[in-house]
Write a protein that holds these residues in place. Structure first.
Motif, PDB file in Angstrom:
ATOM      1  N   UNK A 188       0.816  -1.209   0.000  1.00 15.32           N
ATOM      2  CA  UNK A 188       0.000   0.000   0.000  1.00 15.32           C
ATOM      3  C   UNK A 188       0.852   1.262   0.000  1.00 15.32           C
ATOM      4  N   UNK A 189       0.293   2.282  -0.626  1.00 14.00           N
ATOM      5  CA  UNK A 189       0.756   3.658  -0.507  1.00 14.00           C
ATOM      6  C   UNK A 189      -0.515   4.495  -0.499  1.00 14.00           C
ATOM      7  N   UNK A 190      -1.041   4.736   0.705  1.00 18.52           N
ATOM      8  CA  UNK A 190      -2.362   5.344   0.828  1.00 18.52           C
ATOM      9  C   UNK A 190      -2.392   6.314   1.990  1.00 18.52           C
ATOM     10  N   UNK A 191      -2.915   7.521   1.742  1.00 19.64           N
ATOM     11  CA  UNK A 191      -3.038   8.500   2.823  1.00 19.64           C
ATOM     12  C   UNK A 191      -4.433   8.499   3.430  1.00 19.64           C
ATOM     13  N   UNK A 192      -5.215   7.461   3.179  1.00 18.67           N
ATOM     14  CA  UNK A 192      -6.517   7.362   3.831  1.00 18.67           C
ATOM     15  C   UNK A 192      -7.615   6.937   2.881  1.00 18.67           C
ATOM     16  N   UNK A 193      -8.780   7.553   3.065  1.00 16.62           N
ATOM     17  CA  UNK A 193      -9.921   7.207   2.244  1.00 16.62           C
ATOM     18  C   UNK A 193     -11.163   6.969   3.077  1.00 16.62           C
ATOM     19  N   UNK A 194     -12.131   6.301   2.500  1.00 21.38           N
ATOM     20  CA  UNK A 194     -13.420   6.081   3.138  1.00 21.38           C
ATOM     21  C   UNK A 194     -13.299   5.034   4.253  1.00 21.38           C
ATOM     22  N   UNK A 195     -13.736   5.344   5.490  1.00 19.53           N
ATOM     23  CA  UNK A 195     -13.583   4.393   6.592  1.00 19.53           C
ATOM     24  C   UNK A 195     -14.266   3.052   6.360  1.00 19.53           C
ATOM     25  N   UNK A 196     -15.496   3.080   5.864  1.00 21.87           N
ATOM     26  CA  UNK A 196     -16.214   1.810   5.689  1.00 21.87           C
ATOM     27  C   UNK A 196     -15.577   0.960   4.584  1.00 21.87           C
ATOM     28  N   UNK A 197     -15.102   1.601   3.521  1.00 27.37           N
ATOM     29  CA  UNK A 197     -14.412   0.858   2.470  1.00 27.37           C
ATOM     30  C   UNK A 197     -13.120   0.259   3.010  1.00 27.37           C
ATOM     31  N   UNK A 198     -12.414   1.001   3.882  1.00 28.47           N
ATOM     32  CA  UNK A 198     -11.179   0.485   4.474  1.00 28.47           C
ATOM     33  C   UNK A 198     -11.461  -0.693   5.406  1.00 28.47           C
ATOM     34  N   UNK A 199     -12.575  -0.643   6.134  1.00 30.99           N
ATOM     35  CA  UNK A 199     -12.945  -1.781   6.988  1.00 30.99           C
ATOM     36  C   UNK A 199     -13.225  -3.024   6.153  1.00 30.99           C
ATOM     37  N   UNK A 200     -13.900  -2.855   5.028  1.00 22.07           N
ATOM     38  CA  UNK A 200     -14.160  -3.996   4.143  1.00 22.07           C
ATOM     39  C   UNK A 200     -12.852  -4.597   3.646  1.00 22.07           C
ATOM     40  N   UNK A 201     -11.917  -3.725   3.276  1.00 21.28           N
ATOM     41  CA  UNK A 201     -10.629  -4.209   2.803  1.00 21.28           C
ATOM     42  C   UNK A 201      -9.871  -4.908   3.935  1.00 21.28           C
TER      43      UNK A 201
END
Length: 249
Positions: free
Chosen positions: A57-70
């Motif tokens: 990964x190279x990610x500075x964040x994003x949608x919390x619910x999408x991140x939980x799914x991932x």
């Protein structure tokens, strides 16, 4: 569109670009670059093969619910995580703790920010002030404050369930408050910078206090200043260590 932007900012979505770029490398890894968004877990799932065992990964964040799914997908697949450059915001809160093992190489940074639980605890006055700073029209403040409070409460409940599902301590999502308070004195050393505050917990604390094991981060201590912080100009980020926190039980 403007309403989406200010609501996303208040929810802690640190990057508002489109979905992340997801690709498969030769061998056992899939690479995710950019903000985590809805549908990204499906992209990862479609690219996964029998030999896939790692997400880079190279990610500075994003949608919390999408991140939980991932994060749930990583836990189900028992994949490892490697941080190419940065895993911050929702990546650090929800993808990182779900991995089987995590490798943070030299030059990379793990950077947690305020969780949904803490944002939901902020209270309506702070939410209202934040919306005023985001140029929400005065005649919409009451409505948008109520909507924001409801969204944060929903995400905080999902976050609590996520922690229970992973078997990690809820304190992982709450200790940032003390870190942020400590950071105010450090911020004064960079008066010309609008630095966002992040937290990089040590591998020992992660395992001992929160039940997050398997983190390899040999360069962390060397990169933090003697009194426990790292300033990253490229990200306008002030990354704090654990110096503000008490020993866990």
């Amino acid at each position: 569109m403007k309403r989406f932007l200010w609501m996303a900012a208040m929810m802690g979505v640190t990057a508002l670009a489109g979905a992340a770029d997801v690709s498969r490398m030769a061998g056992d890894a899939i690479v995710l670059r950019g903000a985590i968004a809805g549908g990204d877990v499906d992209k990862v799932r479609q690219l996964a093969m029998g030999e896939t065992t790692m997400l880079r990964v190279n990610s500075d964040g994003g949608d919390p619910q999408a991140a939980m799914l991932l994060g749930r997908y990583l836990r189900q697949q028992q994949w490892d995580l490697s941080v190419d450059t940065v895993c911050a915001g929702s990546c650090a809160l929800y993808v990182f703790p779900a991995a089987r093992h995590v490798h943070i190489p030299a030059g990379a940074v793990l950077a947690l920010q305020e969780s949904a639980f803490l944002r939901a605890q902020a209270g309506p006055e702070r939410m209202r002030r934040s919306l005023v700073e985001a140029d929400v029209p005065a005649d919409a403040l009451d409505r948008e404050t109520a909507a924001l409070a409801a969204q944060l409460a929903e995400t905080a409940a999902l976050e609590t369930a996520f922690a229970t599902e992973l078997g990690i301590s809820p304190a992982f999502y709450r200790d940032f408050r003390q870190v942020a308070a400590q950071a105010e004195s450090v911020r004064q050393r960079f008066p010309d910078q609008e630095a966002a505050v992040y937290w990089w917990p040590a591998a020992g604390r992660l395992q001992r206090c929160y039940g997050i094991a398997g983190v390899q981060e040999g360069t962390r201590a060397a990169r933090l200043a003697s009194d426990g912080y790292l300033y990253v100009p490229a990200l306008s980020a002030l990354v704090m260590g654990d110096q503000a926190l008490q020993a866990c039980p």
